[in-house]
Scaffold this motif. Structure first.
Motif, PDB file in Angstrom:
ATOM      1  N   ARG A 196       0.840  -1.210   0.000  1.00  0.00           N
ATOM      2  CA  ARG A 196       0.000   0.000   0.000  1.00  0.00           C
ATOM      3  C   ARG A 196       0.873   1.257   0.000  1.00  0.00           C
ATOM      4  NH1 ARG A 196      -3.119  -2.967   3.693  1.00  0.00           N
ATOM      5  NH2 ARG A 196      -2.224  -1.853   5.468  1.00  0.00           N
ATOM      6  N   ASP A 197       1.941   1.231   0.791  1.00  0.00           N
ATOM      7  CA  ASP A 197       2.846   2.382   0.821  1.00  0.00           C
ATOM      8  C   ASP A 197       3.468   2.621  -0.557  1.00  0.00           C
ATOM      9  OD1 ASP A 197       2.323   2.684   3.488  1.00  0.00           O
ATOM     10  OD2 ASP A 197       4.118   1.616   4.159  1.00  0.00           O
ATOM     11  N   ILE A 198       3.851   1.532  -1.226  1.00  0.00           N
ATOM     12  CA  ILE A 198       4.454   1.649  -2.550  1.00  0.00           C
ATOM     13  C   ILE A 198       3.443   2.188  -3.548  1.00  0.00           C
ATOM     14  CG2 ILE A 198       5.430   0.328  -4.474  1.00  0.00           C
ATOM     15  CD1 ILE A 198       6.768  -1.478  -2.416  1.00  0.00           C
TER      16      ILE A 198
ATOM     17  N   ALA B 182       9.873   9.487  -6.085  1.00  0.00           N
ATOM     18  CA  ALA B 182       8.913   8.471  -5.650  1.00  0.00           C
ATOM     19  C   ALA B 182       9.557   7.544  -4.623  1.00  0.00           C
ATOM     20  CB  ALA B 182       8.413   7.673  -6.849  1.00  0.00           C
ATOM     21  N   LEU B 183      10.814   7.185  -4.844  1.00  0.00           N
ATOM     22  CA  LEU B 183      11.518   6.355  -3.871  1.00  0.00           C
ATOM     23  C   LEU B 183      11.782   7.142  -2.582  1.00  0.00           C
ATOM     24  CD1 LEU B 183      14.113   4.537  -6.168  1.00  0.00           C
ATOM     25  CD2 LEU B 183      12.085   3.534  -5.093  1.00  0.00           C
ATOM     26  N   LYS B 184      12.054   8.435  -2.750  1.00  0.00           N
ATOM     27  CA  LYS B 184      12.289   9.279  -1.578  1.00  0.00           C
ATOM     28  C   LYS B 184      11.042   9.367  -0.711  1.00  0.00           C
ATOM     29  CE  LYS B 184      14.235  13.757  -0.243  1.00  0.00           C
ATOM     30  NZ  LYS B 184      14.755  15.074  -0.722  1.00  0.00           N
ATOM     31  N   ALA B 185       9.855   9.325  -1.354  1.00  0.00           N
ATOM     32  CA  ALA B 185       8.599   9.342  -0.610  1.00  0.00           C
ATOM     33  C   ALA B 185       8.458   8.104   0.275  1.00  0.00           C
ATOM     34  CB  ALA B 185       7.417   9.431  -1.577  1.00  0.00           C
ATOM     35  N   LEU B 186       9.187   7.044  -0.081  1.00  0.00           N
ATOM     36  CA  LEU B 186       9.193   5.825   0.722  1.00  0.00           C
ATOM     37  C   LEU B 186      10.341   5.832   1.736  1.00  0.00           C
ATOM     38  CD1 LEU B 186       8.522   3.256  -2.140  1.00  0.00           C
ATOM     39  CD2 LEU B 186       6.980   3.753  -0.230  1.00  0.00           C
ATOM     40  N   GLY B 187      11.061   6.943   1.796  1.00  0.00           N
ATOM     41  CA  GLY B 187      12.186   7.038   2.706  1.00  0.00           C
ATOM     42  C   GLY B 187      13.443   6.403   2.166  1.00  0.00           C
ATOM     43  N   LEU B 188      13.501   6.223   0.839  1.00  0.00           N
ATOM     44  CA  LEU B 188      14.644   5.567   0.211  1.00  0.00           C
ATOM     45  C   LEU B 188      15.484   6.596  -0.539  1.00  0.00           C
ATOM     46  CD1 LEU B 188      12.772   2.468  -1.240  1.00  0.00           C
ATOM     47  CD2 LEU B 188      14.150   2.549   0.830  1.00  0.00           C
ATOM     48  N   LYS B 189      16.748   6.656  -0.231  1.00  0.00           N
ATOM     49  CA  LYS B 189      17.667   7.544  -0.930  1.00  0.00           C
ATOM     50  C   LYS B 189      18.656   6.702  -1.725  1.00  0.00           C
ATOM     51  CE  LYS B 189      17.408  11.232   2.529  1.00  0.00           C
ATOM     52  NZ  LYS B 189      18.188  12.078   3.479  1.00  0.00           N
TER      53      LYS B 189
ATOM     54  N   GLU C 211       4.054  -2.269 -11.826  1.00  0.00           N
ATOM     55  CA  GLU C 211       4.689  -3.531 -11.442  1.00  0.00           C
ATOM     56  C   GLU C 211       6.210  -3.388 -11.382  1.00  0.00           C
ATOM     57  OE1 GLU C 211       2.451  -3.146 -13.714  1.00  0.00           O
ATOM     58  OE2 GLU C 211       0.699  -4.305 -13.029  1.00  0.00           O
ATOM     59  N   ALA C 212       6.772  -2.642 -12.335  1.00  0.00           N
ATOM     60  CA  ALA C 212       8.228  -2.462 -12.355  1.00  0.00           C
ATOM     61  C   ALA C 212       8.675  -1.570 -11.200  1.00  0.00           C
ATOM     62  CB  ALA C 212       8.662  -1.863 -13.693  1.00  0.00           C
ATOM     63  N   PHE C 213       7.881  -0.532 -10.904  1.00  0.00           N
ATOM     64  CA  PHE C 213       8.227   0.338  -9.783  1.00  0.00           C
ATOM     65  C   PHE C 213       8.163  -0.435  -8.474  1.00  0.00           C
ATOM     66  CE2 PHE C 213       6.759   3.174  -6.338  1.00  0.00           C
ATOM     67  CZ  PHE C 213       7.876   3.979  -6.242  1.00  0.00           C
ATOM     68  N   LEU C 214       7.124  -1.240  -8.311  1.00  0.00           N
ATOM     69  CA  LEU C 214       7.004  -2.036  -7.094  1.00  0.00           C
ATOM     70  C   LEU C 214       8.204  -2.970  -6.948  1.00  0.00           C
ATOM     71  CD1 LEU C 214       3.982  -3.673  -5.463  1.00  0.00           C
ATOM     72  CD2 LEU C 214       5.887  -5.157  -6.087  1.00  0.00           C
ATOM     73  N   ALA C 215       8.639  -3.557  -8.055  1.00  0.00           N
ATOM     74  CA  ALA C 215       9.757  -4.503  -8.002  1.00  0.00           C
ATOM     75  C   ALA C 215      11.039  -3.833  -7.519  1.00  0.00           C
ATOM     76  CB  ALA C 215       9.962  -5.139  -9.371  1.00  0.00           C
ATOM     77  N   VAL C 216      11.354  -2.640  -8.066  1.00  0.00           N
ATOM     78  CA  VAL C 216      12.606  -1.981  -7.657  1.00  0.00           C
ATOM     79  C   VAL C 216      12.478  -1.411  -6.244  1.00  0.00           C
ATOM     80  CG1 VAL C 216      13.321  -1.482 -10.020  1.00  0.00           C
ATOM     81  CG2 VAL C 216      11.965   0.202  -8.779  1.00  0.00           C
ATOM     82  N   ALA C 217      11.281  -0.923  -5.882  1.00  0.00           N
ATOM     83  CA  ALA C 217      11.087  -0.396  -4.526  1.00  0.00           C
ATOM     84  C   ALA C 217      11.194  -1.522  -3.508  1.00  0.00           C
ATOM     85  CB  ALA C 217       9.731   0.301  -4.413  1.00  0.00           C
ATOM     86  N   ALA C 218      10.586  -2.677  -3.827  1.00  0.00           N
ATOM     87  CA  ALA C 218      10.666  -3.823  -2.923  1.00  0.00           C
ATOM     88  C   ALA C 218      12.100  -4.316  -2.796  1.00  0.00           C
ATOM     89  CB  ALA C 218       9.760  -4.942  -3.434  1.00  0.00           C
ATOM     90  N   LEU C 219      12.822  -4.318  -3.898  1.00  0.00           N
ATOM     91  CA  LEU C 219      14.221  -4.739  -3.877  1.00  0.00           C
ATOM     92  C   LEU C 219      15.038  -3.853  -2.942  1.00  0.00           C
ATOM     93  CD1 LEU C 219      16.464  -6.552  -5.150  1.00  0.00           C
ATOM     94  CD2 LEU C 219      16.743  -4.778  -6.879  1.00  0.00           C
ATOM     95  N   LYS C 220      14.814  -2.549  -3.055  1.00  0.00           N
ATOM     96  CA  LYS C 220      15.542  -1.600  -2.210  1.00  0.00           C
ATOM     97  C   LYS C 220      15.145  -1.744  -0.740  1.00  0.00           C
ATOM     98  CE  LYS C 220      18.162   2.080  -1.586  1.00  0.00           C
ATOM     99  NZ  LYS C 220      19.620   1.989  -1.688  1.00  0.00           N
ATOM    100  N   LEU C 221      13.845  -1.875  -0.476  1.00  0.00           N
ATOM    101  CA  LEU C 221      13.366  -2.017   0.898  1.00  0.00           C
ATOM    102  C   LEU C 221      13.868  -3.309   1.521  1.00  0.00           C
ATOM    103  CD1 LEU C 221       9.694  -0.775   0.433  1.00  0.00           C
ATOM    104  CD2 LEU C 221      11.439   0.332   1.828  1.00  0.00           C
TER     105      LEU C 221
END
Length: 205
Positions: free
Chosen positions: A35-37, A69-76, A100-110
């Motif tokens: 949901r956050d992503i 968008a990644l920064k909004a998730l607290g990812l730098k 789907e691609a954004f979720l994949a890279v965000a999940a990978l980083k998280l």
């Protein structure tokens, strides 16, 4: 007198999903993280279809918005890492990233961050124990929490002596005050504060 027909009660909106979707399971994230992503994606996404402007499935993230968008998730992400994520999310360099691609890279980083949490904590614990030495650094003064391990002025003086460094006591006092936010020299430096000092110093990333 005609009987008035009562209106059916309004249905409450469905509660947010508590079970992860197949996409979340595939990327090893929880329903809450998904949901956050999705929220971060929606903040910066734009609709790329002329036929269904209200269809979320056609929303895509401009490649230039990946970093915010990644920064909004607290990812730098450093520039080099960001370029690698862009290559993975937008391999055709189309300028847009599907959800789907954004979720994949965000999940990978998280997942990479959460996977390193235990290692980082172990590093902090080991360094903290080295500073404390053989059971020293126990807080036991009046008003203090008995048995809580802290780094005291005496701890730093002992470390400086072991390292054969001639460090002025004022410098050591200032180090403690900087680490604990000016709470006082007698308060010392706790484990969390010590870890924060290590992070600021670049020892931990």
């Amino acid at each position: 007198m005609p009987r008035t027909r009562s209106r059916p009660p309004k249905r409450a909106p469905p509660p947010p999903a508590t079970q992860p979707s197949p996409l979340a399971l595939q990327n090893n994230i929880s329903a809450s993280t998904e949901r956050d992503i999705r929220e971060a994606f929606t903040l910066f996404a734009s609709n790329t279809s002329d036929q269904s402007p209200s269809d979320e499935d056609t929303d895509q993230l401009p490649s230039t918005s990946l970093a915010p968008a990644l920064k909004a998730l607290g990812l730098k992400c450093p520039k080099r890492e960001l370029n690698e994520l862009l290559d993975a999310a937008d391999p055709d360099a189309s300028g847009f990233i599907p959800y789907e691609a954004f979720l994949a890279v965000a999940a990978l980083k998280l997942n990479s961050l959460s996977g390193n949490d235990e290692d980082r904590q172990a590093e902090v614990d080991e360094a903290f124990r080295l500073f404390l030495g053989e059971g020293k650094g126990l807080r036991g003064g009046e008003g203090d929490v008995v048995g809580e391990q802290i780094i005291t002025l005496q701890t730093l003086q002992r470390v400086a002596k072991v390292l054969k460094e001639d460090v002025d006591e004022k410098v050591l006092r200032d180090m403690i005050l900087e680490a604990n936010g000016g709470a006082g020299v007698r308060k010392g430096v706790g484990r969390e504060e010590f870890g924060e000092v290590m992070r600021r110093a670049g020892v931990l990333k």
